[in-house]
Design an enzyme around this catalytic site. Structure first.
Site, PDB file in Angstrom:
ATOM      1  N   CYS A  75     -97.458  -2.114  60.264  1.00 20.68           N
ATOM      2  CA  CYS A  75     -98.186  -0.843  60.265  1.00 20.68           C
ATOM      3  C   CYS A  75     -99.213  -0.870  61.383  1.00 20.68           C
ATOM      4  CB  CYS A  75     -98.883  -0.614  58.933  1.00 20.68           C
ATOM      5  SG  CYS A  75     -97.817  -0.701  57.499  1.00 20.68           S
ATOM      6  N   CYS A 221     -99.182  11.280  30.821  1.00 14.84           N
ATOM      7  CA  CYS A 221     -99.667  12.465  30.108  1.00 14.84           C
ATOM      8  C   CYS A 221     -98.480  13.275  29.568  1.00 14.84           C
ATOM      9  CB  CYS A 221    -100.517  13.334  31.031  1.00 14.84           C
ATOM     10  SG  CYS A 221    -102.270  13.316  30.622  1.00 14.84           S
TER      11      CYS A 221
END
Lengths: 260, 106
Positions: A75, A221
């Site tokens: 990177c 959730c």
């Protein structure tokens, strides 16, 4: 007397700011989930020496500098020092991806970069490596306000995210808004329901005993309301992320957070 | 490779009480959980932690399955002499992970 005028001014300023930056959630008093935590958990997050999320950030730093894939590039080979090149990036994601003509989140972008630029094998969703890289990149924006891109190509996706946020799902027939807008600050069982602003992802969740992404949390959730959760990386879950970041605009990023 | 976060002062006055904090990245798998197909995940925890100051043990602890992942230990010591504070975590796998930090006592 002297203290009064500035305080009034600050109050007015806060009101103005809130008025101008409360677009999506109609929420005036935005609060990070950290504000709802116990003092012990807040202290754990605040001290980098006791925040277990820092392990992911440190791992991410090593991965950032490690050459990968057919190109043998790291990177850092293209982006250089993350402290400068990645500063503020996480605050702008999810962003519009030209290639797929869809919004893409930070982990998705890292995966894309890995695939197309490094020509390396893809990292699976929620793999420790991908979480670590995402945490490292997002950590560079710690303290910066969430500032979603003003890109009108994102608007339809954001609207869809809002629809998903407000749509009741699952056997419990609850929407995200049922808890995080209408009842935030109240309790669900033993735990306080925060306003649901994704300010600290990827974060260390004590319940997981691990660092995880916003997508993992959203799926939690959905499973909690007994709905069928969207798959990792599904278009809908990215649209939800997109809307949530818009809704949290202005709150400072905390990555890596700690949450109960 | 040891992945640990050590927080101890670099310098201290003689006789000063210093706080030493050490956290090790470790899953602390309890042995009570089941994985795919209901198969038990074998126990894998750190069971012993020892901290030495110039080779002399100043703090040690036995750890058990109820201790959370990434065990974090904070304790105090009286700074008596300059030298090396060394940390060793021994796991169920029999391996010992080590880390150390230098301190100058004036």
């Amino acid at each position: 007397m002297t203290g009064r005028a500035p305080r009034l001014l600050v109050g007015l300023l806060a009101a103005c700011l809130a008025g101008s930056s409360a677009p999506a959630g109609d929420m005036v008093d935005k609060r990070s989930g950290a504000d709802f935590m116990s003092p012990e958990n807040r202290a754990m997050q605040a001290d980098d020496m006791s925040n277990p999320g820092m392990f992911a950030v440190l791992d991410g730093e090593q991965l950032w500098n490690r050459p990968e894939g057919a190109n043998g590039r790291s990177c850092a080979g293209c982006h250089g020092e993350a402290a400068t090149s990645m500063r503020g990036v996480a605050a702008r994601y999810p962003a519009f991806d030209e290639r797929s003509e869809r919004p893409i989140d930070l982990a998705g972008r890292i995966g894309e970069c890995r695939r197309t630029r490094q020509e390396a094998s893809p990292l699976p969703h929620e793999s420790p490596e991908l979480i670590a890289l995402t945490a490292y990149v997002a950590h560079q924006s710690r303290g910066m306000p969430i500032s979603p891109p003003q890109d009108e190509r994102l608007a339809p996706f954001r609207d869809n995210g809002r629809r998903l946020y407000e749509r009741r799902i699952g056997q419990l027939d609850l929407s995200c808004a049922s808890c995080h807008d209408a009842r935030s600050g109240e309790r669900l069982g033993g735990s306080v329901m925060p306003q649901g602003h994704p300010t600290a992802y990827p974060l260390y969740r004590l319940e997981w005993q691990a660092v995880g992404s916003l997508q993992r949390r959203l799926r939690n959730c959905m499973i909690g309301v007994r709905a069928e959760a969207f798959a990792f990386g599904a278009p809908e879950i990215v649209e939800l992320e997109l809307y949530l970041m818009e809704r949290a605009a202005g709150l400072p990023l905390e990555t890596p957070g700690v949450r109960p | 490779m040891t992945r640990a976060l050590i927080n101890a002062p670099k310098t201290a006055r003689r006789g000063e009480i210093v706080e030493i904090r050490a956290m090790l990245a470790h899953p602390m798998e309890t042995g009570f959980r089941t994985g795919t197909m209901g198969k038990a995940i074998p126990r894998d925890i750190i069971n012993r932690f020892v901290c030495t100051w110039n080779g002399e043990e100043i703090f040690s602890a036995d750890l058990f399955p109820a201790i959370a992942a990434n065990p974090y230990l904070a304790f105090t010591a009286v700074a008596t002499e300059s030298g090396t504070i060394a940390f060793a975590w021994t796991g169920d796998d029999g391996e010992t992970r080590t880390a150390e930090t230098e301190i100058t006592v004036t």
